[in-house]
Design a protein around this motif. Sequence first.
Motif, mmCIF file in Angstrom:
data_model
loop_
_atom_site.group_PDB
_atom_site.id
_atom_site.type_symbol
_atom_site.label_atom_id
_atom_site.label_comp_id
_atom_site.label_asym_id
_atom_site.label_seq_id
_atom_site.Cartn_x
_atom_site.Cartn_y
_atom_site.Cartn_z
ATOM 1 N N GLU A 1 0.837 -1.204 0.000
ATOM 2 C CA GLU A 1 0.000 0.000 0.000
ATOM 3 C C GLU A 1 0.867 1.247 0.000
ATOM 4 O O GLU A 1 1.977 1.243 0.528
ATOM 5 C CB GLU A 1 -0.881 0.047 1.252
ATOM 6 C CG GLU A 1 -1.930 -1.005 1.341
ATOM 7 C CD GLU A 1 -2.785 -0.850 2.595
ATOM 8 O OE1 GLU A 1 -2.742 0.211 3.242
ATOM 9 O OE2 GLU A 1 -3.489 -1.813 2.928
ATOM 10 N N ASN A 2 0.312 2.324 -0.559
ATOM 11 C CA ASN A 2 0.945 3.633 -0.432
ATOM 12 C C ASN A 2 0.786 4.081 1.015
ATOM 13 O O ASN A 2 -0.302 3.997 1.578
ATOM 14 C CB ASN A 2 0.281 4.658 -1.343
ATOM 15 C CG ASN A 2 0.516 4.382 -2.806
ATOM 16 O OD1 ASN A 2 1.435 3.667 -3.172
ATOM 17 N ND2 ASN A 2 -0.318 4.938 -3.645
ATOM 18 N N PHE A 3 1.870 4.563 1.607
ATOM 19 C CA PHE A 3 1.821 5.048 2.985
ATOM 20 C C PHE A 3 1.314 6.480 2.985
ATOM 21 O O PHE A 3 1.832 7.334 2.266
ATOM 22 C CB PHE A 3 3.205 4.968 3.628
ATOM 23 C CG PHE A 3 3.223 5.494 5.034
ATOM 24 C CD1 PHE A 3 2.578 4.810 6.046
ATOM 25 C CD2 PHE A 3 3.879 6.665 5.344
ATOM 26 C CE1 PHE A 3 2.583 5.291 7.347
ATOM 27 C CE2 PHE A 3 3.895 7.159 6.638
ATOM 28 C CZ PHE A 3 3.251 6.465 7.641
ATOM 29 N N ASN A 4 0.293 6.756 3.777
ATOM 30 C CA ASN A 4 -0.247 8.102 3.904
ATOM 31 C C ASN A 4 -0.103 8.557 5.347
ATOM 32 O O ASN A 4 -0.905 8.183 6.206
ATOM 33 C CB ASN A 4 -1.720 8.148 3.485
ATOM 34 C CG ASN A 4 -2.291 9.546 3.562
ATOM 35 O OD1 ASN A 4 -1.635 10.476 4.024
ATOM 36 N ND2 ASN A 4 -3.516 9.706 3.117
ATOM 37 N N PRO A 5 0.912 9.384 5.649
ATOM 38 C CA PRO A 5 1.127 9.820 7.022
ATOM 39 C C PRO A 5 0.039 10.762 7.535
ATOM 40 O O PRO A 5 -0.054 11.003 8.727
ATOM 41 C CB PRO A 5 2.478 10.534 6.970
ATOM 42 C CG PRO A 5 2.621 10.962 5.559
ATOM 43 C CD PRO A 5 1.902 9.931 4.732
ATOM 44 N N PHE A 6 -0.802 11.261 6.640
ATOM 45 C CA PHE A 6 -1.864 12.180 7.043
ATOM 46 C C PHE A 6 -3.211 11.492 7.252
ATOM 47 O O PHE A 6 -4.216 12.158 7.516
ATOM 48 C CB PHE A 6 -2.034 13.292 5.996
ATOM 49 C CG PHE A 6 -0.789 14.103 5.791
ATOM 50 C CD1 PHE A 6 -0.264 14.868 6.816
ATOM 51 C CD2 PHE A 6 -0.133 14.086 4.577
ATOM 52 C CE1 PHE A 6 0.887 15.604 6.635
ATOM 53 C CE2 PHE A 6 1.015 14.830 4.383
ATOM 54 C CZ PHE A 6 1.526 15.590 5.412
ATOM 55 N N LEU A 7 -3.230 10.180 7.148
ATOM 56 C CA LEU A 7 -4.486 9.442 7.218
ATOM 57 C C LEU A 7 -5.273 9.739 8.496
ATOM 58 O O LEU A 7 -6.480 9.927 8.453
ATOM 59 C CB LEU A 7 -4.209 7.947 7.116
ATOM 60 C CG LEU A 7 -5.420 7.058 6.924
ATOM 61 C CD1 LEU A 7 -6.179 7.425 5.651
ATOM 62 C CD2 LEU A 7 -4.987 5.610 6.877
ATOM 63 N N ASN A 8 -4.608 9.821 9.628
ATOM 64 C CA ASN A 8 -5.284 10.060 10.910
ATOM 65 C C ASN A 8 -4.920 11.402 11.516
ATOM 66 O O ASN A 8 -5.006 11.576 12.733
ATOM 67 C CB ASN A 8 -4.957 8.928 11.889
ATOM 68 C CG ASN A 8 -5.524 7.608 11.426
ATOM 69 O OD1 ASN A 8 -6.676 7.539 11.032
ATOM 70 N ND2 ASN A 8 -4.713 6.575 11.442
#
Length: 66
Positions: A37-44
């Motif tokens: 998966e693409n890592f999204n540090p802004f997800l939470n």
Amino acid sequence: METTSDVTIQKVYVTGGGIGLPGLVECIQNNLNIPVENFNPFLNISYNPRVFTSEYISQIAPYAGV
């Protein structure tokens, strides 16, 4: 020195500018046979949409995790 582990990798997260390469995630996933998966540090993380648009957050997310 030799080490062993009973731990298996169950998922890989990718980040950085290479995420934009077409087919990269699928290629890694097909070669490793595990989910990638693409890592999204802004997800939470919440942000002020008057300061940062969702398009901007999506655009910089791959670089922010590096």
